[in-house]
Every structure is written in structure tokens, then in C-alpha cells.
Design a protein around this motif. Structure first.
Motif, mmCIF file in Angstrom:
data_model
loop_
_atom_site.group_PDB
_atom_site.id
_atom_site.type_symbol
_atom_site.label_atom_id
_atom_site.label_comp_id
_atom_site.label_asym_id
_atom_site.label_seq_id
_atom_site.Cartn_x
_atom_site.Cartn_y
_atom_site.Cartn_z
ATOM 1 N N LEU A 88 0.841 -1.188 0.000
ATOM 2 C CA LEU A 88 0.000 0.000 0.000
ATOM 3 C C LEU A 88 0.881 1.244 0.000
ATOM 4 O O LEU A 88 1.933 1.289 0.648
ATOM 5 N N ARG A 89 0.459 2.246 -0.733
ATOM 6 C CA ARG A 89 1.200 3.504 -0.784
ATOM 7 C C ARG A 89 1.003 4.265 0.541
ATOM 8 O O ARG A 89 -0.100 4.333 1.064
ATOM 9 N N ILE A 90 2.072 4.812 1.069
ATOM 10 C CA ILE A 90 2.027 5.612 2.288
ATOM 11 C C ILE A 90 2.664 6.964 2.002
ATOM 12 O O ILE A 90 3.699 7.042 1.330
ATOM 13 N N GLY A 91 2.039 8.027 2.508
ATOM 14 C CA GLY A 91 2.554 9.375 2.273
ATOM 15 C C GLY A 91 3.413 9.864 3.419
ATOM 16 O O GLY A 91 3.417 9.303 4.521
ATOM 17 N N GLN A 92 4.147 10.922 3.165
ATOM 18 C CA GLN A 92 4.984 11.544 4.187
ATOM 19 C C GLN A 92 4.264 12.747 4.771
ATOM 20 O O GLN A 92 3.590 13.498 4.074
ATOM 21 N N SER A 93 4.419 12.908 6.074
ATOM 22 C CA SER A 93 3.819 14.049 6.758
ATOM 23 C C SER A 93 4.684 15.288 6.540
ATOM 24 O O SER A 93 5.747 15.231 5.908
ATOM 25 N N GLY A 94 4.242 16.404 7.105
ATOM 26 C CA GLY A 94 5.076 17.592 7.093
ATOM 27 C C GLY A 94 6.316 17.378 7.943
ATOM 28 O O GLY A 94 6.395 16.456 8.751
ATOM 29 N N PRO A 95 7.342 18.224 7.791
ATOM 30 C CA PRO A 95 8.620 18.021 8.487
ATOM 31 C C PRO A 95 8.513 18.202 9.994
ATOM 32 O O PRO A 95 7.782 19.063 10.489
ATOM 33 N N LEU A 96 9.242 17.353 10.724
ATOM 34 C CA LEU A 96 9.337 17.512 12.175
ATOM 35 C C LEU A 96 10.008 18.841 12.487
ATOM 36 O O LEU A 96 10.896 19.297 11.750
ATOM 37 N N PRO A 125 8.251 12.152 8.084
ATOM 38 C CA PRO A 125 8.000 10.724 8.332
ATOM 39 C C PRO A 125 6.913 10.148 7.422
ATOM 40 O O PRO A 125 5.983 10.844 7.017
ATOM 41 N N PHE A 126 7.017 8.861 7.145
ATOM 42 C CA PHE A 126 5.961 8.136 6.430
ATOM 43 C C PHE A 126 4.846 7.812 7.436
ATOM 44 O O PHE A 126 4.755 6.705 7.953
ATOM 45 N N ARG A 127 3.980 8.787 7.663
ATOM 46 C CA ARG A 127 2.936 8.650 8.663
ATOM 47 C C ARG A 127 1.604 9.223 8.190
ATOM 48 O O ARG A 127 0.709 9.429 8.994
ATOM 49 N N ALA A 169 12.849 7.900 7.922
ATOM 50 C CA ALA A 169 11.483 8.406 7.717
ATOM 51 C C ALA A 169 10.434 7.359 8.077
ATOM 52 O O ALA A 169 9.280 7.703 8.335
ATOM 53 N N LEU A 170 10.823 6.080 8.088
ATOM 54 C CA LEU A 170 9.934 5.020 8.571
ATOM 55 C C LEU A 170 10.096 4.806 10.069
ATOM 56 O O LEU A 170 9.152 4.445 10.766
ATOM 57 N N LYS A 171 11.295 5.057 10.577
ATOM 58 C CA LYS A 171 11.613 4.776 11.968
ATOM 59 C C LYS A 171 11.094 5.847 12.923
ATOM 60 O O LYS A 171 10.640 5.533 14.026
ATOM 61 N N TYR A 172 11.166 7.096 12.514
ATOM 62 C CA TYR A 172 10.829 8.211 13.413
ATOM 63 C C TYR A 172 9.589 8.942 12.922
ATOM 64 O O TYR A 172 9.403 9.090 11.708
#
Length: 588
Positions: free
Chosen positions: A167-175, A185-187, A581-584
């Protein structure tokens, strides 16, 4: 939460069509829905003029805006886990059900029902109000038609894009702070920018799973779980004579989808329903071959019972909080749910960009994760009762007709009226004549001898309206008395389920009462009993997963399976990723 079925939650005033005051409630069942089949009873008839029903529902909803005035929650709830104890408890909070379950309930609701037009937006129950969920509790709202039918939901598996398994997962805005400031992050649900400047659309099988930030984050947990099951399967080497990329990737996808769905179904059975159902009802349905109230319970061809979809399962709306401690950076006041509804949803905010980091959910604030959660930071759901949450009014839930009613609970009441549901009296009579349920109901002082009518009448006439609009304003004393008597004798079903939960001495709003539990349990256990092949003859999830692939067996999936253990499994695997980006940040 903000949309009924697959429909928009807010119809602009210029597009709104108010029903004629003389309009009669629509008759007939739309495809994919039906009424409960009760032994010896015929289908209920249409119940009156919409305008009159609307004003009555508006007054009842207004009464439900007054705080409930809870007694102290039970110190020990039979059949439940130990309560979550806060240093400064709030009597409105349910110490037995953290708020993560509020949004798991919403996710499950989307998996059971999807309509193009909500009942409250029409006077005809027809193909537009049909339930498009032909299969239920199969995560169709996550997977859509699969990689071949909806390829945009899936990430390419190789540079040539021969097939797709993840499944495709998007990235959130920057920490914004810490060692990983600037990391995206991929969240998030993946989003695509349109040709219109700043406009975005969510890439998700069911748009309702982007109604607000909390439901989109719940969706991401299951996306990550699926992708991890894909990764756990060793791929056939490309130089292997048996290698066939398309066939091999399709196998990876199907195994991962079934594994994810099995985990999800166990969470519903062993965690969610155990918390929300009365223990006597839960014990009944947990038998290997339980008796059902509904003669068509679990039928794959007859659709979902309207008494469930448009009444009993709406109880989750009363559990909604106004504010949430979303993650470790959230201040003690919390973030407003109305902000998540209005700003962080592609359906309502056309300029929605990747999710802001302040709405990245720390799940130990939403589920009680042993050894991790801080009790004072856990968001507890609100107790279940006749309550219309403030956060479910406003921009997202504006007027839908010419009445004074507004808000999501008002829409629930109107939809229930339009669906011509079985009256409470008929449902109680059917339960009392059923040998399995009669002794369960007999233990309830609230339900015995129809004492509930007097309780409802007393509650309707009471209430402190200082600073609030009195729902009976404009009525003569005779009209007020007549309406209270009418509602008490024939209460709307979604309201009665909430009221019973608040009055049941074994529940006191910390779970459903016996009556509501039977209506919810009948449908959900009926669907769960439509078993996958791996579920037949294998009660333990670990055994079911082993049939799909030996690598799927993990300690987190030993019985019973909880949402907390699933999140722990996902987080642990993500923490071993080579991609920051997957870990945090951590999910817990």
C-alpha cells in the motif's frame, strides 16, 4: 464520523434541498440494507411526516447537549480490564475505554457501510442510498478493488512497475524539533496535488478514512501492518527458474492482505467487542455456535440491518472528546477535534498539504500500552450516554433541512427516523421471547417491566438549561407534556441505546447496556462468523497466520490480540528500518 456512508458531510447552502413540510418518510429498503428479521413480526411501517419528525428530533438533540451529570464510574467493571487511573479524574471520562477505540469504531463502521448519499439528504431510499459494501469486515475500505483495479493505492514493486504489493504511504510535514528536525516521516495518507494551485486529494480507497487526522492516522497503522507482512515474505530470487514477477508479487499481496485482515478481525472480536459489550452478551456470542436474535445475522446476500447501521452502532459518537493530547509535544490543553475535522481533511480543506507534525499520533496516548503509556496522558473516551458532543456541531455538520436541528447526532436521529426502524418495544419483545436473551434482559432493573419509560420522561423534563436553549421553548405546557410522553413511549432507537448505557447499573456509561449490546453483537458476530478458510478449525490467530506463511507468527499475535499489541508489533518492526522516515517518530 463526519460522513454518512460515502457521502459528503456538508452540503453547501446553495445546493441544499429542504424537504417539503408535507413530505412523507420514504418507504422501502435500499439495496444492501434490510430490517432485522424478528421471529413472528412483520417489517415496521413508515412513521410520519418528515417536518414534524425533524422538529421533534431537533428538540431531543438540544436536550442532549446538557451535560449528563455522571455518577462516579464503577471502581471495578466485571469482565473489563483494570481501569486507567488518573491523578485528576474527570467524571465524564470512561476509565475502561481509551479514545483509540472511538476511532477504531469509526474505521470498522466504514468497513461495514458505504453509501453515495446519506439517508438524511434524501426523501427516497433507493440505489443512491444503497450500501455498496458487498463484503464486510474484509478491509475493503483499505484495499479497494486491489492492485489491478485501483493501482494508484499501491506502490510499484519494481522500476518497471510490473506489479504492486505494498500500500502507498505518504509523508507528513517536516518535524520541527529534536535530532530529526526537517525529517518528513511516512505517517500520512498519500496525497496528490491537482492542477489547481494548492489543491490536493487523498489517495485512499474510502475517502471517509481521511475525514480527520485521527482516522487517517488509524488507517496508516493498518497500511504499515500490511506492508510489513509483505516484507516478511522472502521473495523468489529473480534468477530462479520459477520466478514470475507478476505472479510472485500477487501472491505476496494476497498473503499480506489476508494476514492483515485476520489480525483486524481478531482485534474486533477479542479487544473492541469485549470492551463495548455487556459481559453477559459478549459471553453468549463468544460461544462456538451462538443463537442470534436476527434470523439473517451474517447473511452475505441480505445486507446490513438498519437497526444496527442507523441506530445501535452510532453510539460511538457519544464517546468523542472535544480535545486530545495527540503526541508528546501537545500541551496540557490538547488539540481541538474540530480543528482536525475542518483543517486536516482533503474532503473539507482543498488546500490540505501533508499532515502537520502536531497531528502525528502517539498511540500510547490513545491505547493503554503496558510499560509505555502514562495514565495522565491517555485520552479516555467519554462515557456512553444521551450526549451530543460540542465537537460534532459547527462547520462540518451544518443545517441539512429547514428545522432548527444541526450537528452529527441530529443527523443520526433523522436518518434513524427515515429508515423506519423497529420500535424499541418490538425489539424488547423479540428479545424477551428469545430463550437465549430473555434471561440476560431479565437481570436489568432498567429494562424490567418497561420501567425505562418513566426514566426517560423524568430525564427529558429535567436538565439545567442555564446558559443554554431550553428545548421545550415555544411549546405550551400541554404540548411539552405530550411530546415528552410520546418520546418516552416510543424513543428513537439511537437515543435509547445511549440512554440505556447510562442507566444500566452494570455499565453506567462505561459500555453498552444489555439491549444495545445485543443489537451490536448480533451484527458484528454474525459477520465475524463468515469465516476465512484459515479461521475454520483454528481459533488462535498464530495458527491462522502460520497457515499463510511461517514468518507471520509473532509473540504479539498470541491470543488475545489487542490493538495495543498490533501497534507494538508495527512500531517494533519500523524501529528496525534503515529509513529514518519510517523509523521516526515512534508510534508509541
Amino acid at each position: 464520523m463526519s460522513r454518512h456512508g460515502g457521502s459528503p458531510s456538508h452540503i453547501p447552502a446553495t445546493e441544499r434541498s429542504h424537504p417539503s413540510p408535507a413530505g412523507i418518510v420514504a418507504e422501502g429498503d435500499p439495496p444492501g440494507f434490510r430490517h432485522l428479521q424478528l421471529a413472528g413480526r412483520d417489517k415496521p411501517a413508515a412513521s410520519g411526516e418528515r417536518a414534524a419528525l425533524a422538529e421533534r428530533a431537533a428538540r431531543l438533540d438540544l436536550r442532549m447537549t446538557v451535560p449528563v451529570g455522571w455518577e462516579v464510574a464503577p471502581a471495578n467493571l466485571p469482565g473489563a480490564d483494570a481501569p486507567i487511573r488518573k491523578s485528576q479524574p474527570d467524571p465524564n471520562d470512561n476509565p475502561y475505554i481509551p479514545s483509540g477505540f472511538t476511532y477504531l469504531l469509526q474505521f470498522v463502521a466504514h468497513d461495514l457501510v458505504s453509501t453515495r448519499v446519506p439517508f438524511w439528504a434524501t426523501t427516497e431510499l433507493d440505489q443512491d442510498t444503497a450500501n455498496d459494501r458487498g463484503t464486510r469486515l474484509r478491509l475493503d475500505g483499505l484495499y479497494g478493488g486491489g492492485p489491478t483495479e485501483v493501482p494508484i493505492l499501491y506502490a510499484p514493486s519494481d522500476p518497471a512497475d510490473l506489479s504492486r504489493a505494498k500500500l502507498r504511504i505518504g509523508q507528513s510535514g517536516p518535524l520541527k524539533a529534536g535530532d530529526h528536525a526537517g525529517l518528513c516521516p511516512f505517517r500520512d495518507i498519500p496525497r496528490v496535488k491537482l492542477d489547481l494551485p494548492g489543491y490536493t486529494e487523498a489517495i485512499v480507497a474510502d475517502q471517509r478514512n481521511d475525514d480527520h487526522a485521527l482516522i487517517s492516522q488509524m488507517t496508516m497503522v493498518f497500511c504499515h501492518l500490511h506492508n510489513l507482512f509483505v516484507e516478511l515474505q522472502p521473495a523468489v530470487p529473480a534468477d530462479d527458474p520459477a520466478f514470475n514477477f507478476a505472479h510472485d508479487t500477487a501472491r505476496l499481496f494476497e498473503n499480506a492482505r489476508e494476514a492483515t485482515t485476520l489480525v483486524y478481525r481478531h482485534v474486533i472480536r477479542e479487544d473492541l467487542l469485549k470492551r463495548v459489550l455487556h459481559p453477559a452478551v459478549y459471553a453468549h456470542y463468544s460461544q462456538s455456535a451462538p443463537a442470534f436474535l436476527d434470523g439473517l445475522a451474517g447473511s452475505p446476500t441480505h445486507g446490513v440491518a438498519l437497526e444496527f447501521s442507523h441506530a445501535a452502532f452510532r453510539f460511538g459518537h457519544a464517546m468523542v472528546r472535544e480535545r486530545y493530547l495527540v503526541n508528546a509535544a501537545t500541551n496540557s490543553l490538547g488539540l481541538l477535534l474540530t480543528d482536525a475535522l475542518n483543517r486536516f481533511s482533503s474532503g473539507r480543506n482543498v488546500h490540505m498539504q501533508p499532515l502537520a507534525p502536531e497531528w502525528l499520533v502517539l498511540w500510547s496516548n490513545f491505547f493503554n500500552i503496558e510499560g509505555t503509556s502514562n495514565p495522565d496522558r491517555i485520552n479516555l473516551s467519554r462515557r456512553i450516554g444521551p450526549r451530543s458532543p460540542v465537537s460534532l456541531f459547527g462547520q462540518a455538520f451544518g443545517p441539512i433541512d429547514a428545522s432548527t436541528g444541526t450537528g452529527l447526532v441530529y443527523r443520526d436521529l433523522i436518518s434513524a427516523q427515515l429508515a423506519d426502524l423497529w420500535p424499541v418495544r418490538d425489539l424488547l419483545a423479540a428479545m424477551r421471547s428469545h430463550k437465549a436473551f430473555a434471561p440476560i434482559l431479565a437481570e436489568s432493573a432498567f429494562l424490567r417491566d418497561d420501567a425505562w419509560q418513566a426514566d426517560i420522561a423524568t430525564w427529558l423534563a429535567a436538565g439545567n438549561f442555564d446558559g443554554a436553549t431550553n428545548p421545550w421553548a415555544g411549546l405550551t405546557p400541554e404540548q411539552k407534556a405530550a411530546e415528552i410522553a410520546s418520546i418516552a413511549a416510543n424513543p428513537p432507537l439511537p437515543f435509547f441505546v445511549l440512554f440505556e448505557a447510562s442507566k444500566d447499573p452494570d455499565s453506567l456509561g462505561c459500555r453498552l447496556g444489555r439491549f444495545g449490546s445485543i443489537l451490536v453483537g448480533d451484527t458484528l458476530f454474525g459477520e465475524l462468523n463468515n469465516r476465512f478458510k484459515a479461521e475454520t478449525g483454528h481459533a488462535a490467530l498464530s495458527d491462522q497466520l502460520r497457515l499463510l506463511h511461517p514468518a507471520f507468527v509473532a509473540a504479539d499475535f498470541q491470543k488475545p490480540v489487542t490493538m495495543a499489541s498490533v501497534i507494538g508489533f508495527v512500531n517494533d518492526r519500523l524501529q528496525h528500518s534503515q529509513d529514518d522516515a519510517l523509523k521516526y517518530p515512534s508510534l508509541i
